[in-house]
Design an enzyme around this catalytic site. Structure first.
Site, mmCIF file in Angstrom:
data_model
loop_
_atom_site.group_PDB
_atom_site.id
_atom_site.type_symbol
_atom_site.label_atom_id
_atom_site.label_comp_id
_atom_site.label_asym_id
_atom_site.label_seq_id
_atom_site.Cartn_x
_atom_site.Cartn_y
_atom_site.Cartn_z
ATOM 1 C CG HIS A 1 37.244 51.189 21.717
ATOM 2 N ND1 HIS A 1 37.448 51.405 20.369
ATOM 3 C CD2 HIS A 1 36.816 49.908 21.821
ATOM 4 C CE1 HIS A 1 37.145 50.317 19.702
ATOM 5 N NE2 HIS A 1 36.767 49.379 20.552
ATOM 6 C CD GLU B 1 39.088 46.887 24.273
ATOM 7 O OE1 GLU B 1 38.978 45.974 23.423
ATOM 8 O OE2 GLU B 1 38.149 47.631 24.594
ATOM 9 C CD GLU C 1 35.240 48.612 17.025
ATOM 10 O OE1 GLU C 1 34.593 48.164 17.992
ATOM 11 O OE2 GLU C 1 36.457 48.897 17.076
#
Length: 427
Positions: free
Chosen positions: A49, A52, A129
């Site tokens: 992630h 990404e 996040e």
């Protein structure tokens, strides 16, 4: 659609799959890599992630702003996602800007600069996040459930990682992970829309034809030796109790997946489902109540989730168990089965009218099954499922011994926890 899908494998292993939709004015294109959270070593949890995110931060040719402007300045849309078993970078643009969009995606894929300042900055963004997700009980309960369903396995870890694992990732770790896993044998370039296959192959070959070959890496399999926790309770100072009940079962290639799809629709996928009608409409116990299927390579789960007042927890879990038991005991009626079947077929047909959904369908299928399963085949298999097939499936997989319960709630005393666990497993 089956006659419109074409696939070509380049010499370096990159697969190009297209679905022509001549009647539309757009194209959605995506680079899929068969790498996700379950391929990560525990100490590097969250690196897929993180990677990404970093591919959007700039390349040798483009800044992060230039990347977004190159797509949005042509009326397009650019995004990405990381899953347990794959990562996808995709864009949707007017059909006459396909080459420019491909250039941007490939530039990100091959030439990300991984500037140390960007890495440190984005590390902080992802930690925020993670904190955001932890503050959302409806999200946190799924993390608890995954930890319980696949105990001490990569599938039980959050896709985003933890602040601790992110904090330990160096630039060398990230670049090394990318170089080892973003290989030709792991890559699929999927395109859907106003396109022509041979032209797409020629373009992709020009952009990715010299990309390193490499083989797709396999993840550690889930075997019966992978443990499972029965319950996970977490106390929070919140108003609503969030519940997730998961039953571990087979993976995505099992032929019973079509019967499972119908079972899920009957149980809780939509507003006509049994759980919605009974728990919400009849008893008014929950605002949200639904079920879903999560299928991976060799394992999966049927998940029921709900948000409710904590005083209704035991009663709601009892009603859920009663409906699971009813699926095991009584055949689904003809009218209900027909309605579920038409829902599945209708959702499939409506979804595939979108170039984005079509690209997702073909890209995911190539990675997951090695071929694109034609919608006609899915419709045929769904149509063949009988009420007896669904009952046999329910008896085989709806097993308390394969079930985990996760609850995020205002404080619950020991008695309520024990009663909730008993109610959840009473099927």
């Amino acid at each position: 659609m089956s006659n419109e899908v074409k696939t070509t494998r380049l010499p370096n292993g990159v697969r190009v799959v297209t679905s022509a939709m001549p009647h539309v004015q757009s194209v959605t294109l995506g680079i899929w890599i068969g790498v996700g959270a379950r391929h990560e070593p525990g100490a590097q949890s969250g690196v897929s992630h993180f990677l990404e995110h970093l591919l959007f931060k700039g390349t040798k040719r483009r800044s992060s702003r230039a990347i977004s402007q190159a797509i949005e300045g042509r009326g397009g849309y650019l995004n990405a996602f990381t899953q347990e078993e794959s990562t996808c970078y995709y864009a949707r643009v007017p059909f006459d800007h396909m080459r420019q969009a491909m250039d941007v995606l490939v530039d990100m894929f091959l030439n990300a600069r991984f500037d140390r300042a960007d890495i440190d900055k984005e590390r902080g963004v992802i930690v925020e996040e993670i904190m955001m997700y932890r503050d959302q009980p409806q999200h946190r309960v799924y993390d608890l459930l995954a930890e319980s369903l696949w105990k001490e396995h990569a599938l039980g870890r959050p896709i985003v990682g933890t602040p601790e694992t992110l904090g330990s990732l160096s630039r060398r770790d990230i670049v090394g992970y990318r170089d080892a896993r973003y290989r030709g044998g792991s890559t699929v370039f999927a395109l859907a829309g106003c396109i022509e296959h041979e032209a797409c192959v020629e373009l992709v070959s020009g952009f990715l034809g010299r990309h390193d070959r490499g083989a797709r890496l396999r993840a550690t399999a889930v075997t019966p030796r992978v443990g499972q926790s029965r319950t996970a309770f977490e106390g929070r100072e919140i108003e609503q109790t969030h519940v997730a009940l998961g039953i571990r079962m087979f993976g995505r290639s099992d032929e019973r997946r079509y019967a499972l799809r119908l079972l899920n629709v009957v149980l809780g996928e939509n507003m006509s489902s049994r759980l919605f009608q009974i728990v919400r409409e009849k008893h008014g116990l929950a605002y949200s109540i639904s079920s879903s299927c999560q299928l991976h390579d060799e394992t999966g789960a049927l998940i029921v989730s709900a948000g409710l007042d904590k005083a209704q927890l035991v009663k709601t879990l009892g009603l859920i168990s009663r409906e699971l038991l009813r699926l095991k005991q009584d055949p689904i009626g003809g009218v209900e089965l027909k309605r579920a079947r038409e829902y599945v077929i209708g959702q499939l047909r409506l979804g595939l009218e979108s170039t984005s959904n079509r690209m997702m369908w073909i890209g995911d299928h190539i990675l997951s099954h090695g071929r694109v399963i034609p919608p006609e085949e899915t419709i045929r298999e769904v149509t063949r499922v009988t009420a007896d097939d669904i009952r046999k499936l329910a008896r085989a997989v709806l097993r308390p011994g394969h079930t985990s319960l996760a609850v995020v709630s205002p404080a619950l005393d020991g008695t309520v926890r024990r009663e909730a666990a008993r109610a959840a497993l009473a099927f």
